[in-house]
Design a protein around this motif. Structure first.
Motif, PDB file in Angstrom:
ATOM      1  N   GLN A  90       0.739  -1.292   0.019  1.00 33.68           N
ATOM      2  CA  GLN A  90      -0.373   0.359  -0.194  1.00 33.68           C
ATOM      3  C   GLN A  90       1.120   1.108  -0.611  1.00 33.68           C
ATOM      4  N   ALA A  91       1.921   1.255   0.513  1.00 36.12           N
ATOM      5  CA  ALA A  91       2.493   2.586   0.745  1.00 36.12           C
ATOM      6  C   ALA A  91       3.689   2.778  -0.465  1.00 36.12           C
ATOM      7  N   ILE A  92       4.005   1.748  -1.096  1.00 38.81           N
ATOM      8  CA  ILE A  92       4.841   1.643  -2.798  1.00 38.81           C
ATOM      9  C   ILE A  92       3.194   2.082  -3.778  1.00 38.81           C
ATOM     10  N   ALA A  93       1.978   1.639  -3.870  1.00 34.84           N
ATOM     11  CA  ALA A  93       0.846   2.245  -4.324  1.00 34.84           C
ATOM     12  C   ALA A  93       1.096   3.768  -4.209  1.00 34.84           C
ATOM     13  N   GLN A  94       0.772   4.172  -3.100  1.00 31.12           N
ATOM     14  CA  GLN A  94       1.122   5.777  -3.151  1.00 31.12           C
ATOM     15  C   GLN A  94       1.657   6.572  -3.566  1.00 31.12           C
ATOM     16  N   SER A  95       3.020   5.790  -3.168  1.00 34.91           N
ATOM     17  CA  SER A  95       3.841   6.303  -3.954  1.00 34.91           C
ATOM     18  C   SER A  95       4.442   6.508  -5.017  1.00 34.91           C
TER      19      SER A  95
END
Length: 161
Positions: A72-77
């Motif tokens: 999820q953090a990668i998707a946001q970035s």
């Protein structure tokens, strides 16, 4: 506090806290001196971008593993980086269900500029603050920091005091 063995002596705990503070201050200085703040991107977003530049076409799952963060953090970035035109995604030619993320050429130039700015600041700071006699000590400190960064602790034990 997290440790893998017996509790550290108080002086080691103090040293760990001082090291953490020094690293935070140095990271903040590097961000400011390199021009990172002017990009409008967070440190996390730039770290993800640097991985995409280094790795070439890469999956989001691989980025999450490399950065030790959640998908999820990668998707946001990646959403921010895509909106800025710094990365693009395309179907994986070997597995159409997956997407591969690639860096725009401007992303490589941005990362190079930021890294050069950081190195320039560090060289100037070393020239101003480190004596020739201390350069050997600094080199040994860098080796220790590299070793600390690469240590694998596995399952850590929480020590309650």
């Amino acid at each position: 506090m997290v440790t893998t063995g017996s509790p550290l002596p108080p002086s080691s705990v103090d040293t760990a806290q001082r090291l953490n503070q020094a690293m935070k201050r140095l990271r903040a200085r590097l961000r400011a001196e390199s021009g990172q703040l002017a990009t409008g991107l967070t440190a996390t977003q730039l770290a993800v971008l640097a991985e995409v530049v280094r790795e070439g076409p890469v999956t989001a799952a691989r980025l999450a593993a490399l950065e030790h963060v959640s998908p999820q953090a990668i998707a946001q970035s990646l959403a921010v980086l895509k909106a800025a035109g710094l990365v693009h995604s395309a179907p994986d030619p070997q597995d159409g269900r997956r997407k591969l993320v690639s860096a725009d050429p401007s992303a490589g130039a941005l990362i190079e500029r930021l890294l050069a700015g950081r190195a320039s600041f560090l060289v100037r700071a070393m020239e101003a603050a480190v004596t020739p006699d201390e350069l050997d000590t600094l080199e040994r400190a860098v080796e220790l920091l590299e070793r600390l960064a690469s240590v694998e602790l596995g399952d850590a034990v929480v020590v309650r005091r």
